[in-house]
Structure formats: structure tokens, C-alpha cells
Design a protein around this motif. Structure first.
Motif, short mmCIF file in Angstrom:
data_model
loop_
_atom_site.label_atom_id
_atom_site.label_comp_id
_atom_site.label_asym_id
_atom_site.label_seq_id
_atom_site.Cartn_x
_atom_site.Cartn_y
_atom_site.Cartn_z
N ARG A 144 0.83 -1.20 0.00
CA ARG A 144 0.00 0.00 0.00
C ARG A 144 0.87 1.25 0.00
O ARG A 144 1.80 1.36 0.79
N TYR A 152 -4.75 5.26 1.50
CA TYR A 152 -3.75 4.36 0.93
C TYR A 152 -4.34 3.63 -0.27
O TYR A 152 -5.52 3.27 -0.28
N TRP A 154 -3.80 0.35 -2.91
CA TRP A 154 -3.15 -0.95 -3.09
C TRP A 154 -2.50 -0.99 -4.48
O TRP A 154 -3.16 -0.73 -5.49
N THR A 176 -6.76 -1.03 -5.95
CA THR A 176 -7.51 -0.72 -4.73
C THR A 176 -8.97 -1.15 -4.86
O THR A 176 -9.52 -1.82 -3.96
#
Length: 552
Positions: A144, A152, A154, A176
Motif C-alpha cells: 500500500r 492508501y 493498493w 484498490t
């Protein structure tokens, strides 16, 4: 003159770039053999060098074009492309990094990239960088990165190291939303009441939910990577593998219950009946099978037991219906009919016509508290007692008094029976009656006006053994009169809005049908009660008896 040409050739050889041009412009004198050979050789060398120079120019031009194309690809790619150093800093980033993370590229390259990694992912990221420094490529590594807004994202990485250069060439995808979808899917799978198993094209298990682990008796990741046939009894595995191969060739959705139950095998070898739902999940690179498995062993046992019970209840219903009168006795000047519709297989309602002395007719309508098998048995007992007692008594109060004593000795405390028993005397044009806790009868004249209510004046049967009944009351019957007797299942029926059917609706219907035969009125009333309940299952038995006095 020959000497001049030799001096000129020597001078050109010493200055080769100019010599190329000069040689092309110098005529060859064939009379001087040595000079001619030298000049031809120089011409050939010039041509060769020019060809090599042209090829080099084309190569450099192509390289420049390729570099420009690569630069455009690097700049325009939606994929996050970068060159990073083993020292922990980005060296070069394409614009997709700024679009994904929100930071200017200069800020991303000015700080160690670990500063942007989620604290929980930094240790595994360091470990992956160490692997890269040893020359091991990265495939599908996920961590992340912090967005400028504090959230955050991914990122899924693929990277190739150049250890001798101290560089890492990498690409990343923002996964994400995919990660969130996967988390939602996994959460949904865990909430599913059934076992869910997902397999790849080769039948290898790639995902199971907790319910699957419970049903099959496996723990944790024991099932992952195993063949789906591990969940099938040994004797059926070869056949199952063939079915699976056909599914891979012609994938289609197969709903729950579309096929017969299949035996399934637990970890300990025990078998159970399973209902299966199956469907394909296609991705760019593979075909997966999404399988829902439901243990139906207990349900099938209960269904079998229910079928047995229904068979018994059906038999009981036939027996009870056998005791209800198929038709009323034919009495000149009167039209008599009844109808009864149970809430369940068997009813707690009862009506009967019993011949009495003096050419009179006993008419009984009764309701045992509750409905179902127990009350149905009590209606049979009441019928038996009344028919037996009428043979020995001619007064209604004596018949009901003795019946009450007998029932009190036979019934559980939770039961009681409301009864309206009457004696129709055609010669006297009268109806004598005793109402013991039952809804009042309604007597209407030929115009549909309410003449009398046959109200209750005594307790129901089965409560007090010593109960004594007052002498029967009597109402006179005139041509055109209509007497209606019902159970509380008619008056207390409820609509979806919880409104009761009530006496007013009952009277409205009877008035509308008063010129029809008694059987039509009784059936119409029962049908209207069901319609009032909007065809939902009625909650209580519905019974009606109609006595019409015909016009002379």
C-alpha cells in the motif's frame, strides 16, 4: 606529368576525408598502371565508407525514433512505470504515478520510496527489495502506498533488477477497487449460509468459505490446492471428474435443485446428501467454477417425515370428512345446507344434522378451541356423544349436560368446545336452541332484516363437569326467514390490514345471496372469507350452516 599525378595521389592519401572527394573528381590515366590501381582501390574504399556511414545514420535515426516512441509510451501509459534504485529512491517516474498517488513526481523522487509505503507493509517491502538486489525478479507483489489525501492505495508490482547498474525496472497497477471488491466478495462468502467452493479449470480448489470448512470438516487452508474430487466419495470420483471435464468444455449455470442430490464426503470419510448449484466465472486467463453446496441430509429426513405425517393427516381428514353430513335431510318447506373449510388438514369445527323425536331435526354447530389433529379428535368424540345421547333424551339441556360431563372426563384442560345446538320443529315452525359459548346465530326475515340473535347464555363444554344448562329458548320461523349459524373463523377472519371480517360483512353477503339456495349461501360465505384474507392461509377453521324457510 606522371610525376605530378604521383605527387597528387600521395597528398590525397595523407588527407583521406578530402581524398574521398578528390578521388571521385580525379580522372584515371590508364597509361600509369600503378597510379590507376591505387586510385581504383581508394574509390572502392570511399564507397564502402560512405555505405557504412549511411547505415550508421539510419541506425541512429531509427534509435532516435524508437527512443521517442518509448518516451511517448512511458509518458502516456496508464500503467505506473518507473526506474528505481537499490538505494531506495525513484530515479524516473511516468505521469501515472502522479495521477494515482496525487504527489508531484519531483516530490516522489526526492524522498525514499519507503516513506510512502504503509507502515504495516514496509518490512515486507524491504524484504522484496533485498530479493531484487540478489537478482530475483518480483512477480505480483502487493503493498500500500499513501495518497496525498492520506488514504492508501493498493499497488500490484512486477519488477526486474539490473544489479550491475543498481537499478530496478518496475511497473505497478492500482488494484484498490479490485481489492475492495475481493474483500466484499470474501465477506459475502463468509456470511453465506451454504458452503462455497471455487475451483480452477483443472478442478483445483482456489477458495472456500468458512461454512465449507465446517460442513466438510477441514481446517484453514487444508482444501486449497486440492482437487475438488477430495470432497466426493471414492466410488464416484471418476464419474465426477468426467462431469467436471464436460462442464469445462460447455460451461453453464446449473441452479440449486436442478439436479438430484449428490453424495458428498467429509474429511473423516462420512457421507451426506448435498444439493449443488454451479456456475462459471470467466477471467482473461482462466475459467473458474463457482459451486454452492448445501447439506440437505436433515432437510430430506424432515421432508420424508413430513410426507409420512401428511399421509397420516390426509387419512385423518378423510375420516373426519366422512363424519360430516354430505347433505341435509329433506324437510318439506325448508332448505338446509352447511359448509366447512379447515385451516389445516383436520378441523376443530363440526356441524351435524341429527334426527330427533317428533319429526324434528337436531342441528349442531361447534368449535373446539384450536385447530389441527387434537381438536379434530374431540369433534369426533362430541359427534359420538351427541348422537348417542339424543337416543335417550328429548330435551336439549339434558343432552348437552350429559355431553359436558363426558367431555370433561376425556379432555385435557387446554381444550373446550363452544356449541350451538338447536332443534328444528317444522310442524311448529319453531327453532329451539341452547348456545354454550358459541357466536350468536342470526335470524333474518324475508327482506333481509335482522329479526333475532341467538346469543350465548352458558359456558362452553369441557370446562365445568357440574355445569347445568337452562331450558332451551325458542324463536318462531316464518316463510322467507333465513337462519345463519357460523363459527368464529368467519367473524374473526383478518385481512392484511388486520381488519376483522365481522358481522356486518357477513350480513351483507347473506342479504345479497338470500334468494339463492342454502348451499350456495354457505359456500359463498366461506369463499368470501378466504378472499377477504387475500387468499392467504386462513388461521382458523371456517364453518357455516344455513336454514331457509321457504315461502308458501
Amino acid at each position: 606529368m606522371a610525376a605530378d599525378r604521383q605527387r597528387r595521389s600521395a597528398s590525397l592519401a595523407c588527407d583521406e576525408p578530402n581524398a574521398m572527394s578528390a578521388m571521385r573528381d580525379t580522372p584515371i590515366d590508364a597509361t600509369d598502371g600503378l597510379c590507376a590501381d591505387t586510385t581504383v582501390a581508394l574509390h572502392r574504399r570511399v564507397e564502402r565508407l560512405e555505405a557504412e556511414a549511411a547505415a550508421l545514420r539510419r541506425t541512429l535515426e531509427a534509435g532516435a525514433r524508437n527512443e521517442a516512441e518509448l518516451q511517448r509510451l512511458f509518458t502516456l501509459s496508464l500503467e505506473m512505470l518507473c526506474i528505481a534504485g537499490l538505494d531506495g529512491y525513484f530515479k524516473r517516474l511516468n505521469p501515472a504515478f502522479e495521477q494515482t498517488l496525487g504527489y508531484p513526481l519531483a516530490e516522489l523522487m526526492a524522498r525514499p520510496f519507503l516513506d510512502f509505503v504503509h507502515p504495516d507493509d514496509r518490512e515486507k517491502t524491504r524484504a522484496e527489495i533485498h530479493r531484487l538486489s540478489e537478482g530475483v525478479a518480483t512477480v505480483r507483489f502487493m503493498n500500500r502506498y499513501r495518497h496525498k489525501d492520506g488514504e492508501y492505495r493498493w499497488l500490484l508490482w512486477t519488477a526486474v533488477p539490473r544489479v550491475e547498474e543498481g537499478l530496478i525496472y518496475a511497473s505497478a497497477s492500482d488494484v484498490t477497487e479490485q481489492r475492495r471488491t475481493e474483500q466484499w466478495l470474501r465477506a459475502a462468502l463468509e456470511f453465506a449460509p451454504d458452503a462455497i467452493v471455487i475451483t480452477d479449470r483443472d478442478g483445483r480448489i482456489v477458495l472456500v468459505n468458512e461454512q465449507a470448512e465446517k460442513i466438510f470438516g477441514y481446517q484453514g487452508d487444508e482444501l486449497l490446492g486440492q482437487s475438488i474430487e477430495v470432497l466426493v466419495p471414492d466410488r464416484l470420483r471418476e464419474v465426477h471428474a468426467a462431469h467436471r471435464a464436460r462442464f469445462a468444455q460447455w460451461p453453464s449455470v446449473r441452479g440449486m435443485g436442478a439436479r438430484p442430490d449428490l453424495p458428498a464426503r467429509r474429511k473423516d470419510g462420512a457421507e451426506f446428501l448435498a444439493e449443488i448449484s454451479l456456475g462459471p466465472i470467466r477471467t482473461e486467463s482462466d475459467l473458474f467454477a463457482f459451486t454452492v453446496i448445501r447439506d440437505v441430509t436433515e432437510r430430506r429426513r424432515m421432508e420424508n417425515a413430513l410426507r409420512d405425517k401428511e399421509a397420516q393427516l390426509t387419512a385423518a381428514r378423510r375420516i373426519q370428512q366422512h363424519f360430516l353430513p354430505r347433505a341435509a335431510p329433506l324437510i318439506p318447506g325448508y332448505d338446509i345446507a352447511g359448509a366447512s373449510h379447515p385451516a389445516e388438514f383436520t378441523a376443530g369445527d363440526y356441524f351435524d344434522y341429527i334426527p330427533m323425536d317428533g319429526a324434528s331435526l337436531g342441528i349442531v354447530i361447534a368449535d373446539v378451541a384450536g385447530h389441527g389433529f387434537g381438536p379434530a379428535l374431540l369433534t369426533v368424540a362430541l359427534r359420538s356423544h351427541l348422537r348417542s345421547l339424543i337416543a335417550h333424551h328429548d330435551k336439549l339441556e339434558e343432552i348437552l349436560g350429559d355431553a359436558n360431563q363426558l367431555l370433561c372426563a376425556e379432555m385435557e384442560e387446554e381444550y373446550f368446545i363452544t356449541v350451538l345446538m338447536g332443534q328444528l320443529a317444522p310442524r311448529d315452525h319453531a327453532f329451539r336452541y341452547i348456545n354454550a359459548g358459541h357466536p350468536g346465530g342470526l335470524l333474518l326475515d324475508g327482506q333481509g332484516r335482522l329479526k333475532a340473535r341467538l346469543e350465548s347464555r352458558a359456558l362452553p363444554l369441557g370446562i365445568l363437569p357440574e355445569l347445568e344448562f337452562a331450558p332451551a329458548l325458542s324463536v318462531a320461523l316464518a316463510p322467507g326467514d333465513l337462519l345463519l349459524l357460523v363459527t368464529d373463523g368467519v367473524l374473526e377472519a383478518r385481512s392484511n390490514a388486520a381488519d376483522p371480517f365481522g358481522e356486518e360483512r357477513t350480513l351483507r353477503l347473506v342479504r345479497a345471496f338470500r334468494h339463492r339456495p342454502a348451499a350456495d349461501i354457505a359456500e359463498a360465505l366461506c369463499s368470501e372469507v378466504r378472499n377477504f384474507s387475500e387468499n392467504h392461509k386462513i388461521l382458523d377453521d371456517v364453518t357455516a350452516v344455513v336454514v331457509k324457510v321457504e315461502n308458501e
